[in-house]
Design a protein around this motif. Structure first.
Motif, PDB file in Angstrom:
ATOM      1  N   PRO A  86     -45.027 -12.735 -19.702  1.00 59.32           N
ATOM      2  CA  PRO A  86     -43.783 -12.421 -18.993  1.00 59.32           C
ATOM      3  C   PRO A  86     -43.834 -12.811 -17.523  1.00 59.32           C
ATOM      4  O   PRO A  86     -44.911 -12.959 -16.942  1.00 59.32           O
ATOM      5  CB  PRO A  86     -43.688 -10.900 -19.154  1.00 59.32           C
ATOM      6  N   TRP A  87     -42.666 -12.953 -16.915  1.00 56.39           N
ATOM      7  CA  TRP A  87     -42.563 -13.154 -15.473  1.00 56.39           C
ATOM      8  C   TRP A  87     -41.202 -12.664 -15.004  1.00 56.39           C
ATOM      9  O   TRP A  87     -40.268 -12.526 -15.796  1.00 56.39           O
ATOM     10  CB  TRP A  87     -42.761 -14.623 -15.099  1.00 56.39           C
ATOM     11  N   THR A  88     -41.091 -12.390 -13.726  1.00 56.52           N
ATOM     12  CA  THR A  88     -39.827 -11.959 -13.136  1.00 56.52           C
ATOM     13  C   THR A  88     -39.314 -13.080 -12.242  1.00 56.52           C
ATOM     14  O   THR A  88     -40.015 -13.531 -11.345  1.00 56.52           O
ATOM     15  CB  THR A  88     -40.013 -10.675 -12.313  1.00 56.52           C
ATOM     16  N   GLY A  89     -38.083 -13.511 -12.500  1.00 55.72           N
ATOM     17  CA  GLY A  89     -37.515 -14.609 -11.715  1.00 55.72           C
ATOM     18  C   GLY A  89     -36.519 -15.407 -12.528  1.00 55.72           C
ATOM     19  O   GLY A  89     -35.703 -14.849 -13.262  1.00 55.72           O
ATOM     20  N   ASP A  90     -36.569 -16.714 -12.418  1.00 54.05           N
ATOM     21  CA  ASP A  90     -35.675 -17.617 -13.131  1.00 54.05           C
ATOM     22  C   ASP A  90     -36.507 -18.651 -13.884  1.00 54.05           C
ATOM     23  O   ASP A  90     -37.734 -18.677 -13.786  1.00 54.05           O
ATOM     24  CB  ASP A  90     -34.744 -18.338 -12.147  1.00 54.05           C
ATOM     25  N   GLU A  91     -35.809 -19.507 -14.615  1.00 53.94           N
ATOM     26  CA  GLU A  91     -36.459 -20.676 -15.208  1.00 53.94           C
ATOM     27  C   GLU A  91     -35.808 -21.923 -14.620  1.00 53.94           C
ATOM     28  O   GLU A  91     -34.586 -21.969 -14.448  1.00 53.94           O
ATOM     29  CB  GLU A  91     -36.340 -20.702 -16.730  1.00 53.94           C
ATOM     30  N   VAL A  92     -36.626 -22.901 -14.272  1.00 51.24           N
ATOM     31  CA  VAL A  92     -36.104 -24.132 -13.705  1.00 51.24           C
ATOM     32  C   VAL A  92     -36.449 -25.289 -14.631  1.00 51.24           C
ATOM     33  O   VAL A  92     -37.575 -25.400 -15.110  1.00 51.24           O
ATOM     34  CB  VAL A  92     -36.667 -24.384 -12.276  1.00 51.24           C
ATOM     35  N   HIS A  93     -35.449 -26.113 -14.939  1.00 51.65           N
ATOM     36  CA  HIS A  93     -35.611 -27.274 -15.801  1.00 51.65           C
ATOM     37  C   HIS A  93     -35.554 -28.520 -14.922  1.00 51.65           C
ATOM     38  O   HIS A  93     -34.555 -28.758 -14.239  1.00 51.65           O
ATOM     39  CB  HIS A  93     -34.507 -27.320 -16.859  1.00 51.65           C
ATOM     40  N   LEU A  94     -36.631 -29.288 -14.937  1.00 51.47           N
ATOM     41  CA  LEU A  94     -36.716 -30.496 -14.114  1.00 51.47           C
ATOM     42  C   LEU A  94     -36.488 -31.732 -14.973  1.00 51.47           C
ATOM     43  O   LEU A  94     -37.124 -31.906 -16.014  1.00 51.47           O
ATOM     44  CB  LEU A  94     -38.085 -30.576 -13.438  1.00 51.47           C
ATOM     45  N   VAL A  95     -35.575 -32.573 -14.519  1.00 55.34           N
ATOM     46  CA  VAL A  95     -35.272 -33.837 -15.202  1.00 55.34           C
ATOM     47  C   VAL A  95     -35.914 -34.956 -14.388  1.00 55.34           C
ATOM     48  O   VAL A  95     -35.667 -35.074 -13.186  1.00 55.34           O
ATOM     49  CB  VAL A  95     -33.752 -34.068 -15.321  1.00 55.34           C
ATOM     50  N   GLU A  96     -36.720 -35.770 -15.040  1.00 53.40           N
ATOM     51  CA  GLU A  96     -37.507 -36.791 -14.338  1.00 53.40           C
ATOM     52  C   GLU A  96     -37.444 -38.111 -15.095  1.00 53.40           C
ATOM     53  O   GLU A  96     -37.303 -38.133 -16.324  1.00 53.40           O
ATOM     54  CB  GLU A  96     -38.957 -36.314 -14.246  1.00 53.40           C
ATOM     55  N   THR A  97     -37.534 -39.197 -14.375  1.00 47.49           N
ATOM     56  CA  THR A  97     -37.661 -40.487 -15.053  1.00 47.49           C
ATOM     57  C   THR A  97     -39.026 -40.543 -15.738  1.00 47.49           C
ATOM     58  O   THR A  97     -39.968 -39.885 -15.322  1.00 47.49           O
ATOM     59  CB  THR A  97     -37.525 -41.653 -14.057  1.00 47.49           C
ATOM     60  N   ALA A  98     -39.105 -41.340 -16.808  1.00 49.28           N
ATOM     61  CA  ALA A  98     -40.345 -41.369 -17.593  1.00 49.28           C
ATOM     62  C   ALA A  98     -40.700 -42.781 -18.028  1.00 49.28           C
ATOM     63  O   ALA A  98     -41.193 -43.004 -19.126  1.00 49.28           O
ATOM     64  CB  ALA A  98     -40.216 -40.458 -18.815  1.00 49.28           C
ATOM     65  N   ASP A  99     -40.438 -43.739 -17.158  1.00 52.47           N
ATOM     66  CA  ASP A  99     -40.797 -45.135 -17.447  1.00 52.47           C
ATOM     67  C   ASP A  99     -42.180 -45.433 -16.870  1.00 52.47           C
ATOM     68  O   ASP A  99     -42.805 -44.584 -16.221  1.00 52.47           O
ATOM     69  CB  ASP A  99     -39.751 -46.070 -16.828  1.00 52.47           C
ATOM     70  N   ALA A 100     -42.644 -46.644 -17.089  1.00 47.71           N
ATOM     71  CA  ALA A 100     -43.928 -47.051 -16.525  1.00 47.71           C
ATOM     72  C   ALA A 100     -43.838 -47.081 -15.006  1.00 47.71           C
ATOM     73  O   ALA A 100     -42.791 -47.383 -14.428  1.00 47.71           O
ATOM     74  CB  ALA A 100     -44.313 -48.429 -17.056  1.00 47.71           C
ATOM     75  N   GLY A 101     -44.925 -46.733 -14.347  1.00 52.35           N
ATOM     76  CA  GLY A 101     -44.955 -46.755 -12.892  1.00 52.35           C
ATOM     77  C   GLY A 101     -44.567 -45.423 -12.293  1.00 52.35           C
ATOM     78  O   GLY A 101     -44.609 -44.373 -12.938  1.00 52.35           O
ATOM     79  N   LEU A 102     -44.166 -45.459 -11.019  1.00 58.07           N
ATOM     80  CA  LEU A 102     -43.822 -44.245 -10.294  1.00 58.07           C
ATOM     81  C   LEU A 102     -42.537 -43.640 -10.843  1.00 58.07           C
ATOM     82  O   LEU A 102     -41.539 -44.322 -11.033  1.00 58.07           O
ATOM     83  CB  LEU A 102     -43.641 -44.563  -8.805  1.00 58.07           C
ATOM     84  N   ASN A 103     -42.569 -42.333 -11.118  1.00 55.79           N
ATOM     85  CA  ASN A 103     -41.383 -41.640 -11.616  1.00 55.79           C
ATOM     86  C   ASN A 103     -40.953 -40.570 -10.632  1.00 55.79           C
ATOM     87  O   ASN A 103     -41.759 -40.046  -9.859  1.00 55.79           O
ATOM     88  CB  ASN A 103     -41.673 -41.030 -12.994  1.00 55.79           C
ATOM     89  N   VAL A 104     -39.663 -40.235 -10.681  1.00 58.99           N
ATOM     90  CA  VAL A 104     -39.107 -39.291  -9.708  1.00 58.99           C
ATOM     91  C   VAL A 104     -38.231 -38.268 -10.420  1.00 58.99           C
ATOM     92  O   VAL A 104     -37.641 -38.537 -11.470  1.00 58.99           O
ATOM     93  CB  VAL A 104     -38.270 -40.022  -8.635  1.00 58.99           C
ATOM     94  N   VAL A 105     -38.145 -37.075  -9.836  1.00 61.01           N
ATOM     95  CA  VAL A 105     -37.243 -36.040 -10.336  1.00 61.01           C
ATOM     96  C   VAL A 105     -35.818 -36.397  -9.933  1.00 61.01           C
ATOM     97  O   VAL A 105     -35.549 -36.688  -8.770  1.00 61.01           O
ATOM     98  CB  VAL A 105     -37.630 -34.665  -9.760  1.00 61.01           C
ATOM     99  N   VAL A 106     -34.904 -36.371 -10.896  1.00 59.79           N
ATOM    100  CA  VAL A 106     -33.520 -36.755 -10.617  1.00 59.79           C
ATOM    101  C   VAL A 106     -32.545 -35.597 -10.816  1.00 59.79           C
ATOM    102  O   VAL A 106     -31.349 -35.735 -10.554  1.00 59.79           O
ATOM    103  CB  VAL A 106     -33.084 -37.948 -11.491  1.00 59.79           C
ATOM    104  N   GLY A 107     -33.039 -34.456 -11.292  1.00 57.86           N
ATOM    105  CA  GLY A 107     -32.133 -33.333 -11.501  1.00 57.86           C
ATOM    106  C   GLY A 107     -32.885 -32.026 -11.669  1.00 57.86           C
ATOM    107  O   GLY A 107     -34.013 -32.004 -12.156  1.00 57.86           O
TER     108      GLY A 107
END
Length: 338
Positions: free
Chosen positions: A157-178
């Motif tokens: 268990p934990w107290t707080g929220d849940e965060v869903h991270l959307v990230e690119t998943a191609d070859a090379g450097l990837n970044v969070v986009v949402g």
């Protein structure tokens, strides 16, 4: 700030020619202490007493106010053991504090009312502490952040929220986009549409979305296909623990013919208007079958009840065993969450 950084990433062309996204959820911890029930009630009383000092200075010298202040005003009781009898006395003191609030604008009075309501009840007109089984799951955990909710996952268990991270998943450097923040009790599958739309808004060329089993319901897979996105998610396993599962049977939906692991054909096949399919084998056939112990204990013969989405679910389970699926899903594992 996040939008500004993402805008600069887009300006630099780092989101061009992206075809694959991934999503995962993790805990967003509230900045709170985990209080015992006694600490919760006592700390809330303390906040009310501090409010009363500001809004009702005429209470100084009042016997009841001074009694409560001596017990709760300093907060020195925090972290001490709290027996059932002591918790009950604290509940009684809480209602005594509310009596002092009558006719006055006291900031934390409403919160104290809620805490007492969530932790105490009455039986035959007498106050009693509620059992844990009687208490609401979304009750106040701390008076300093009363809206913080309790989330529960297999990892604890934990107290707080849940965060869903959307990230690119191609070859090379990837970044969070949402980023999507939700109630910690909310099922991952219910946020998939928002996650997908958020990802497509930033990476319109995305064709694949990698996600864990919690996101991958049949409805989400179908809706993602309609949006032009292949939702790659391991299908949920069957809940049948032992014996032969529906996937062990050969099912011909067009011909309405089913063969069990022993090679016997079904005696009946009925599909309801809602799409649910019921398949049954002969009781006498099952009774004489050498595989009966692994298949069914029903004296009326083996039965299968298949949801309308079963064919799609079965196809997903087969796909999940292929090298192509494993190679594609491998790119999701690099998101270091949970």
């Amino acid at each position: 700030l996040f939008g500004s950084v993402l805008g600069e990433i887009r300006r630099l062309g780092m989101l061009e020619d992206r075809r694959c996204l991934r999503v995962d959820g993790t805990r967003l911890l509230a900045d709170v202490s985990h209080l015992t029930r006694g600490d919760l009630v006592g700390e809330t009383i303390r906040l009310v007493l501090r409010d009363l000092c500001r809004v009702a200075p005429e209470l100084e010298g009042d016997a009841e106010f001074e009694r409560l202040w001596d017990l709760y005003g300093s907060g020195s009781w925090l972290g001490q053991a709290c027996s059932a009898e002591k918790l009950l006395r604290m509940g009684q003191d809480g209602y005594a504090a509310l009596t002092l609030c009558e006719g006055r604008e006291v900031g934390h009075a409403g919160l104290l009312q809620r805490v007492l309501r969530e932790n105490f009840g009455t039986t035959d007109g007498k106050l009693r502490a509620l059992e844990l089984s009687e208490m609401e799951s979304d009750r106040v955990r701390t008076p300093h952040e009363p809206d913080a909710l309790l989330g529960v996952r297999r990892s604890g268990p934990w107290t707080g929220d849940e965060v869903h991270l959307v990230e690119t998943a191609d070859a090379g450097l990837n970044v969070v986009v949402g980023v999507v923040v939700t109630d910690p009790r909310q099922e991952d599958s219910t946020v998939l549409e928002e996650v997908r739309e958020l990802g497509l808004a930033q990476v319109p060329e995305a064709e694949v979305l990698l996600a864990d089993t919690g996101y991958g319901t049949i409805a989400n897979i179908v809706e993602s296909e309609e949006a032009g996105v292949d939702l790659v998610s391991p299908p949920r396993n069957s809940t049948r623990q032992n014996g032969y599962q529906a996937s062990d049977f050969h099912l011909d939906f067009k011909g309405r013919v089913a063969r069990c692991p022993a090679g016997h054909e079904n005696a009946s096949w009925v599909t309801r208007p809602d799409g649910t399919t019921f398949i049954r084998w002969s009781a006498s056939l099952c009774a004489a079958c050498p595989l009966r112990q692994r298949c069914t204990t029903c004296t009326q013969g083996r039965r299968l009840e298949l949801a309308p989405s079963w064919e799609r679910l079965h196809a997903g389970r087969i796909r999940a065993k292929t090298d192509e699926f494993r190679e594609l899903y491998r790119h999701r594992a690099t998101l270091p969450l949970k």
